[in-house]
Design a protein around this motif. Structure first.
Motif, PDB file in Angstrom:
ATOM      1  N   GLY A 223      51.845  32.982  32.684  1.00 25.67           N
ATOM      2  CA  GLY A 223      50.759  33.936  32.462  1.00 25.67           C
ATOM      3  C   GLY A 223      49.705  33.848  33.545  1.00 25.67           C
ATOM      4  O   GLY A 223      48.543  33.589  33.246  1.00 25.67           O
ATOM      5  N   PRO A 224      50.077  34.038  34.812  1.00 21.56           N
ATOM      6  CA  PRO A 224      49.090  33.951  35.894  1.00 21.56           C
ATOM      7  C   PRO A 224      48.060  35.072  35.818  1.00 21.56           C
ATOM      8  O   PRO A 224      48.348  36.164  35.323  1.00 21.56           O
ATOM      9  CB  PRO A 224      49.942  34.071  37.160  1.00 21.56           C
ATOM     10  CG  PRO A 224      51.171  34.795  36.728  1.00 21.56           C
ATOM     11  CD  PRO A 224      51.422  34.388  35.315  1.00 21.56           C
ATOM     12  N   ILE A 225      46.864  34.796  36.306  1.00 20.44           N
ATOM     13  CA  ILE A 225      45.768  35.764  36.287  1.00 20.44           C
ATOM     14  C   ILE A 225      45.462  36.195  37.723  1.00 20.44           C
ATOM     15  O   ILE A 225      44.993  35.389  38.534  1.00 20.44           O
ATOM     16  CB  ILE A 225      44.522  35.179  35.620  1.00 20.44           C
ATOM     17  CG1 ILE A 225      44.837  34.792  34.164  1.00 20.44           C
ATOM     18  CG2 ILE A 225      43.379  36.185  35.659  1.00 20.44           C
ATOM     19  CD1 ILE A 225      43.698  34.073  33.472  1.00 20.44           C
ATOM     20  N   ILE A 226      45.753  37.445  38.036  1.00 19.87           N
ATOM     21  CA  ILE A 226      45.512  38.012  39.360  1.00 19.87           C
ATOM     22  C   ILE A 226      44.128  38.654  39.362  1.00 19.87           C
ATOM     23  O   ILE A 226      43.761  39.365  38.423  1.00 19.87           O
ATOM     24  CB  ILE A 226      46.586  39.065  39.694  1.00 19.87           C
ATOM     25  CG1 ILE A 226      47.977  38.412  39.725  1.00 19.87           C
ATOM     26  CG2 ILE A 226      46.287  39.753  41.022  1.00 19.87           C
ATOM     27  CD1 ILE A 226      49.116  39.414  39.800  1.00 19.87           C
ATOM     28  N   THR A 227      43.348  38.379  40.398  1.00 20.16           N
ATOM     29  CA  THR A 227      42.026  39.005  40.512  1.00 20.16           C
ATOM     30  C   THR A 227      41.903  39.715  41.852  1.00 20.16           C
ATOM     31  O   THR A 227      42.503  39.303  42.846  1.00 20.16           O
ATOM     32  CB  THR A 227      40.885  37.982  40.366  1.00 20.16           C
ATOM     33  OG1 THR A 227      41.001  37.001  41.409  1.00 20.16           O
ATOM     34  CG2 THR A 227      40.940  37.292  39.015  1.00 20.16           C
ATOM     35  N   ALA A 228      41.122  40.789  41.842  1.00 22.38           N
ATOM     36  CA  ALA A 228      40.827  41.532  43.077  1.00 22.38           C
ATOM     37  C   ALA A 228      39.348  41.874  43.094  1.00 22.38           C
ATOM     38  O   ALA A 228      38.849  42.530  42.176  1.00 22.38           O
ATOM     39  CB  ALA A 228      41.670  42.800  43.164  1.00 22.38           C
TER      40      ALA A 228
END
Length: 302
Positions: A223-228
């Motif tokens: 469940g990785p959390i990608i941020t931009a």
């Protein structure tokens, strides 16, 4: 720094004392009421399996109180460690025959090291992030929810938060075929008011989650959390409108871990351990991290 170490030791002790691991930091779903158990017993196989799959649905009739510790390693030139303890209760409420309102509130407690120094840092409360999902009470094969995401500037130090009140949309969707759960949760918040001396906010958070459920409540999950951060440049070129170095916009992790739903005494819990590397991250930010979580589960009666 001593406070951060003591908190990490406490969470690790809880995790090790259970002698097991679990899934998702993305909250939960309805399940049959667990049977009573003694302090030394585990849930029955069918009961544990049903509850394990229930915890992987972020929009469900199951109250959960996850306590999640994130250790982010390799910060700055001195390879410091940032520590973020998230307390993130998820509370469902039936507002009509056909609709549920799910409240998800994340309150971080942060140790932020001074990246340019080999000692010292700031410790305190970070910005609170509540999200509310409106979701069908009787979903079909695709389970979904949508609503507002918010960020309140509750940080006790300027280095622990953004200093802005932000709002934006949030959407979650998932399917649960057989032993699997596939889904995603995404939001994008925009600052509307706050300190004029702080940068404005336009930030996306995307978590996709994949879980394979094994027997007796065990699972393998990612469940990785990608941020931009859309205000940062993608490449640092003049065309980007700023001089942000390459990689300044995105944080893209990869990895996963294992988990288990079980009981501590009569209390159902969801315990997990995950490790993630960051394939892309802003210069000087963490290159990899560890996530430990214990979630107290409170199944509601059908």
């Amino acid at each position: 720094m001593a406070k951060r170490s003591n908190r990490s030791v406490l969470l690790a002790t809880l995790w090790l004392s259970a002698a097991t691991l679990s899934a998702q930091d993305v909250p939960v779903t309805p399940a049959p009421k667990p049977q009573a158990a003694t302090a030394s017993s585990a849930p029955a196989g069918d009961d544990a399996d049903a509850l394990a799959k229930a915890t992987q649905n972020p929009v469900a009739s199951l109250i959960s109180v996850p306590i999640q510790n994130n250790s982010n390693f390799g910060v700055g030139p001195y390879n410091r460690t940032q520590d973020v303890l998230n307390i993130q209760p998820v509370i469902p409420a039936r507002i009509s025959e056909n609709w549920m309102l799910i409240s998800r509130i994340i309150q971080p407690i942060v140790w932020q090291p001074y990246a340019a120094e080999n000692t010292g840092g700031e410790y305190g409360i970070g910005d609170m992030s509540p999200t509310f999902f409106l979701s069908p009470a009787k979903p079909g094969k695709i389970i979904w929810g949508a609503g507002p995401a918010m960020v309140f500037p509750t940080a006790t130090s300027s280095v622990l938060g953004q200093g802005k009140l932000s709002f934006g949309p949030s959407v979650v969707a998932l399917i649960q075929p057989g032993h699997w759960t596939f889904g995603f949760l995404v939001n994008n918040v925009f600052s509307v008011v706050g300190s004029s001396h702080r940068p404005s906010v336009n930030q996306m958070t995307l978590q996709y989650f994949i879980t394979y459920n094994l027997k007796k409540g065990w699972n393998i999950n990612s469940g990785p959390i990608i941020t931009a951060n859309w205000h940062n440049g993608a490449s640092g070129d003049a065309a980007d409108g700023d001089d942000t170095p390459p990689g300044g916009r995105w944080t893209i992790p990869y990895g996963g871990g294992v988990g288990r739903v079980m009981r501590l005494g009569v209390q159902p819990v969801n315990i997990s351990a995950n490790f993630y590397g960051n394939a892309v991250h802003p210069p000087g930010a963490s290159s990899w991290g560890m996530r430990l979580q214990i979630a107290l589960l409170f199944p509601k009666k059908p």
